[in-house]
Design a protein around this motif. Structure first.
Motif, PDB file in Angstrom:
ATOM      1  N   UNK A 129      10.394 -34.549   3.535  1.00  0.00           N
ATOM      2  CA  UNK A 129      10.743 -34.861   2.289  1.00  0.00           C
ATOM      3  C   UNK A 129       9.098 -34.193   1.569  1.00  0.00           C
ATOM      4  N   UNK A 130       8.611 -33.469   1.916  1.00  0.00           N
ATOM      5  CA  UNK A 130       7.783 -32.702   1.194  1.00  0.00           C
ATOM      6  C   UNK A 130       8.546 -31.212   0.836  1.00  0.00           C
ATOM      7  N   UNK A 131       9.202 -30.957   2.350  1.00  0.00           N
ATOM      8  CA  UNK A 131      10.009 -29.864   1.300  1.00  0.00           C
ATOM      9  C   UNK A 131      11.424 -30.057   0.585  1.00  0.00           C
ATOM     10  N   UNK A 132      12.287 -31.067   0.764  1.00  0.00           N
ATOM     11  CA  UNK A 132      12.851 -31.220  -0.898  1.00  0.00           C
ATOM     12  C   UNK A 132      12.492 -31.494  -1.706  1.00  0.00           C
ATOM     13  N   UNK A 133      11.236 -31.541  -1.779  1.00  0.00           N
ATOM     14  CA  UNK A 133      10.374 -32.217  -3.523  1.00  0.00           C
ATOM     15  C   UNK A 133       9.668 -30.334  -3.223  1.00  0.00           C
ATOM     16  N   UNK A 134       9.246 -29.962  -2.586  1.00  0.00           N
ATOM     17  CA  UNK A 134       9.169 -28.482  -2.447  1.00  0.00           C
ATOM     18  C   UNK A 134      10.158 -27.614  -2.979  1.00  0.00           C
ATOM     19  N   UNK A 135      11.407 -27.426  -2.237  1.00  0.00           N
ATOM     20  CA  UNK A 135      12.174 -26.942  -2.314  1.00  0.00           C
ATOM     21  C   UNK A 135      13.371 -26.982  -3.890  1.00  0.00           C
ATOM     22  N   UNK A 136      12.631 -28.216  -4.796  1.00  0.00           N
ATOM     23  CA  UNK A 136      12.931 -28.238  -5.761  1.00  0.00           C
ATOM     24  C   UNK A 136      12.542 -27.920  -7.481  1.00  0.00           C
ATOM     25  N   UNK A 137      11.073 -28.426  -7.013  1.00  0.00           N
ATOM     26  CA  UNK A 137      10.251 -28.219  -8.258  1.00  0.00           C
ATOM     27  C   UNK A 137      10.211 -26.725  -7.625  1.00  0.00           C
ATOM     28  N   UNK A 138       9.334 -25.768  -7.154  1.00  0.00           N
ATOM     29  CA  UNK A 138       8.739 -25.166  -6.399  1.00  0.00           C
ATOM     30  C   UNK A 138       6.771 -24.620  -7.205  1.00  0.00           C
ATOM     31  N   UNK A 140       3.190 -24.473  -7.266  1.00  0.00           N
ATOM     32  CA  UNK A 140       2.549 -23.707  -7.171  1.00  0.00           C
ATOM     33  C   UNK A 140       1.692 -23.353  -5.924  1.00  0.00           C
ATOM     34  N   UNK A 141       0.894 -24.668  -5.715  1.00  0.00           N
ATOM     35  CA  UNK A 141       0.636 -25.231  -4.546  1.00  0.00           C
ATOM     36  C   UNK A 141       0.987 -26.006  -4.083  1.00  0.00           C
ATOM     37  N   UNK A 142       0.974 -26.544  -2.479  1.00  0.00           N
ATOM     38  CA  UNK A 142       1.362 -27.925  -1.729  1.00  0.00           C
ATOM     39  C   UNK A 142       0.212 -28.233  -0.837  1.00  0.00           C
ATOM     40  N   UNK A 143      -0.359 -29.541  -0.814  1.00  0.00           N
ATOM     41  CA  UNK A 143      -1.052 -30.028   0.011  1.00  0.00           C
ATOM     42  C   UNK A 143      -0.367 -30.594   0.441  1.00  0.00           C
ATOM     43  N   UNK A 144      -0.900 -31.187   2.468  1.00  0.00           N
ATOM     44  CA  UNK A 144       0.185 -32.058   3.416  1.00  0.00           C
ATOM     45  C   UNK A 144      -1.190 -32.199   4.040  1.00  0.00           C
ATOM     46  N   UNK A 145      -1.237 -33.957   3.322  1.00  0.00           N
ATOM     47  CA  UNK A 145      -2.597 -34.438   4.719  1.00  0.00           C
ATOM     48  C   UNK A 145      -1.968 -35.565   6.112  1.00  0.00           C
ATOM     49  N   UNK A 146      -2.465 -34.617   7.097  1.00  0.00           N
ATOM     50  CA  UNK A 146      -1.595 -35.416   7.912  1.00  0.00           C
ATOM     51  C   UNK A 146      -2.830 -35.713   9.228  1.00  0.00           C
TER      52      UNK A 146
END
Length: 198
Positions: A129-138, A140-146
């Protein structure tokens, strides 16, 4: 904006008027959002989670943000407000070794519930889902915590490649059990992405 630029701006700038907006996917009770907005210039715009109790708690902690109670995997990114930054905390319980290798999907969670195999697999798939949202919104930065063990998830390299294919570079930061007053955080993995050539 490169990762170095982001560190120099959103995570270290002193001009509160600069302003970067942020979305928080799989928001939980609001700890990540609280930490992020303590940095000058970060404004939380929207937070989403599938669990109403989490949304109610997050909303109490962040009343100025929009809150979406929905299964992110079923939510259209185009309906989500655009922001500069994305903080995402996809489901981690089924990646964690605390679950045990052989019983990974059969061990009850905090509330005594055991996910059926399909639900356990969907829990792992929230990373996409992170990829889907990043693809649509482009963003400036994405931080994924896991949890750190997410790097052992068989499609992890494909997931990183998907983010890279969107023009993001990544940097993985491991946070090993940092003590914070009364509680201790589990080991965490924080893949950070920024667009290449930004």
């Amino acid at each position: 904006m490169t990762f170095t630029d982001l560190q120099a701006t959103s995570w270290g700038f002193t001009d509160p008027g600069y302003g970067l907006t942020m979305a928080d996917l799989f928001a939980g009770l609001g700890g990540s959002s609280t930490g992020a907005i303590q940095r000058p210039g970060i404004k939380l715009v929207v937070a989403a989670n599938h669990w109403q109790l989490a949304i109610d708690s997050h909303s109490a902690n962040h009343p100025d943000a929009e809150h979406v109670c929905a299964d992110i995997s079923q939510y259209e990114p185009r309906l989500f407000p655009h922001t500069d930054l994305l903080w995402a905390s996809p489901s981690c319980t089924k990646h964690s070794v605390a679950q045990g290798k052989k019983r990974a999907d059969k061990q009850p969670d905090l509330f005594g519930e055991t996910l059926p195999d399909e639900a356990a697999e969907r829990s792992r798939a929230t990373m996409w889902d992170v990829v889907r949202f990043a693809e649509y919104h482009a963003y400036e930065a994405v931080i994924v915590e896991n949890v750190v063990e997410v790097t052992s998830w068989p499609p992890y390299r494909a997931w990183l490649a998907a983010m890279d294919s969107l023009g993001y570079e990544h940097q993985v930061i491991h946070n090993y059990g940092i003590s914070r007053n009364v509680s201790v955080c589990p080991d965490r993995s924080l893949p950070d992405f920024d667009p290449t050539g930004g």
